[in-house]
Write a protein that holds these residues in place. Structure first.
Motif, mmCIF file in Angstrom:
data_model
loop_
_atom_site.group_PDB
_atom_site.id
_atom_site.type_symbol
_atom_site.label_atom_id
_atom_site.label_comp_id
_atom_site.label_asym_id
_atom_site.label_seq_id
_atom_site.Cartn_x
_atom_site.Cartn_y
_atom_site.Cartn_z
ATOM 1 N N PRO A 137 31.151 -37.223 -6.868
ATOM 2 C CA PRO A 137 31.944 -36.005 -7.100
ATOM 3 C C PRO A 137 32.752 -36.028 -8.405
ATOM 4 N N ILE A 138 33.369 -37.147 -8.742
ATOM 5 C CA ILE A 138 34.170 -37.190 -9.973
ATOM 6 C C ILE A 138 33.243 -37.180 -11.191
ATOM 7 N N PHE A 139 32.080 -37.769 -11.056
ATOM 8 C CA PHE A 139 31.067 -37.727 -12.105
ATOM 9 C C PHE A 139 30.617 -36.276 -12.325
ATOM 10 N N ALA A 140 30.424 -35.526 -11.237
ATOM 11 C CA ALA A 140 30.060 -34.106 -11.352
ATOM 12 C C ALA A 140 31.184 -33.319 -12.012
ATOM 13 N N ALA A 141 32.426 -33.595 -11.641
ATOM 14 C CA ALA A 141 33.565 -32.894 -12.246
ATOM 15 C C ALA A 141 33.608 -33.154 -13.749
ATOM 16 N N PHE A 142 33.356 -34.385 -14.151
ATOM 17 C CA PHE A 142 33.324 -34.734 -15.568
ATOM 18 C C PHE A 142 32.219 -33.951 -16.291
ATOM 19 N N ASN A 143 31.051 -33.872 -15.685
ATOM 20 C CA ASN A 143 29.948 -33.119 -16.295
ATOM 21 C C ASN A 143 30.270 -31.629 -16.393
ATOM 22 N N TYR A 144 30.932 -31.065 -15.386
ATOM 23 C CA TYR A 144 31.343 -29.658 -15.463
ATOM 24 C C TYR A 144 32.366 -29.451 -16.582
ATOM 25 N N ALA A 145 33.268 -30.417 -16.767
ATOM 26 C CA ALA A 145 34.239 -30.300 -17.866
ATOM 27 C C ALA A 145 33.514 -30.266 -19.209
ATOM 28 N N ILE A 146 32.485 -31.082 -19.361
ATOM 29 C CA ILE A 146 31.691 -31.056 -20.597
ATOM 30 C C ILE A 146 31.001 -29.704 -20.750
ATOM 31 N N LEU A 147 30.438 -29.172 -19.666
ATOM 32 C CA LEU A 147 29.802 -27.846 -19.726
ATOM 33 C C LEU A 147 30.798 -26.759 -20.108
ATOM 34 N N ILE A 148 32.012 -26.865 -19.617
ATOM 35 C CA ILE A 148 33.048 -25.885 -19.976
ATOM 36 C C ILE A 148 33.324 -25.942 -21.477
ATOM 37 N N LEU A 149 33.459 -27.141 -22.014
ATOM 38 C CA LEU A 149 33.699 -27.284 -23.452
ATOM 39 C C LEU A 149 32.528 -26.746 -24.275
ATOM 40 N N ILE A 150 31.311 -27.095 -23.907
ATOM 41 C CA ILE A 150 30.135 -26.618 -24.638
ATOM 42 C C ILE A 150 30.024 -25.103 -24.535
ATOM 43 N N SER A 151 30.225 -24.563 -23.332
ATOM 44 C CA SER A 151 30.139 -23.108 -23.140
ATOM 45 C C SER A 151 31.216 -22.382 -23.923
ATOM 46 N N SER A 152 32.420 -22.916 -23.937
ATOM 47 C CA SER A 152 33.506 -22.301 -24.700
ATOM 48 C C SER A 152 33.164 -22.260 -26.173
ATOM 49 N N TRP A 153 32.652 -23.361 -26.681
ATOM 50 C CA TRP A 153 32.267 -23.431 -28.084
ATOM 51 C C TRP A 153 31.119 -22.462 -28.384
ATOM 52 N N ALA A 154 30.092 -22.468 -27.536
ATOM 53 C CA ALA A 154 28.920 -21.620 -27.788
ATOM 54 C C ALA A 154 29.264 -20.137 -27.683
ATOM 55 N N LEU A 155 30.059 -19.777 -26.705
ATOM 56 C CA LEU A 155 30.393 -18.362 -26.519
ATOM 57 C C LEU A 155 31.363 -17.854 -27.575
ATOM 58 N N ALA A 156 32.121 -18.756 -28.188
ATOM 59 C CA ALA A 156 33.051 -18.350 -29.232
ATOM 60 C C ALA A 156 32.372 -18.280 -30.601
ATOM 61 N N SER A 157 31.169 -18.787 -30.688
ATOM 62 C CA SER A 157 30.454 -18.808 -31.967
ATOM 63 C C SER A 157 30.167 -17.393 -32.443
ATOM 64 N N PRO A 158 30.418 -17.112 -33.728
ATOM 65 C CA PRO A 158 30.135 -15.765 -34.247
ATOM 66 C C PRO A 158 28.644 -15.448 -34.272
#
Length: 162
Positions: A137-158
């Motif tokens: 479960p904590i490994f999954a939470a860590f992976n979701y945190a990485i997905l949040i960072l990647i998604s935030s970066w990708a969605l903010a890209s012009p």
């Protein structure tokens, strides 16, 4: 199913029932909920909310080992958040492309998702082999945190035009 079977000493039949229950929840969410939520919230916001919900759900699951809470809370929240995230990602991906390229791009997306389905168990197996299955479960939470960072970066890209 291996995590559940080991964590709570479940029989293979009970582990199978839990897997079917999780898939049924996902089916229900995709059938009855995703479209309604997508009409009420922007897809970017819905994607981020689903990833944050999945991350906190995994973290909370790691904080306790109570089987009824896992079945009544964590499986449903996991099914809802994963189904919503998958639908949002597919929709955002298709909207970011010219209409003439959507068919080809969606087939490439399916191939990529299949590739992830092959790589993820290997990646998880190696890491959980070192960390132990209880760390799932904590490994999954860590992976979701990485997905949040990647998604935030990708969605903010012009370059992402949605």
């Amino acid at each position: 199913a291996l995590y559940e079977a080991k964590e709570w000493a479940l029989t293979p039949a009970i582990a199978g029932y839990l897997s079917a229950y999780s898939q049924l929840l996902s089916f229900g969410v995709e059938w009855a909920l995703v479209g309604k939520l997508a009409k009420r919230l922007p897809l970017r916001q819905l994607l981020m909310l689903s990833l944050v919900a999945a991350m906190f759900n995994s973290w909370l699951e790691w904080c306790h080992r109570i089987f009824p809470l896992y079945v009544l809370l964590h499986l449903p929240v996991g099914a809802v958040s994963k189904s919503i995230a998958r639908a949002c990602l597919s929709s955002l991906f298709s909207k970011a492309l010219p209409p003439a390229d959507v068919g080809l791009a969606l087939s490439v997306l399916n191939v990529c998702q299949s590739g992830v389905s092959i790589i993820a168990p290997l990646y998880g197996g190696v890491l959980l082999g070192h960390l132990g299955l209880r760390a799932q479960p904590i490994f999954a939470a860590f992976n979701y945190a990485i997905l949040i960072l990647i998604s935030s970066w990708a969605l903010a890209s012009p370059r992402v035009r949605l």
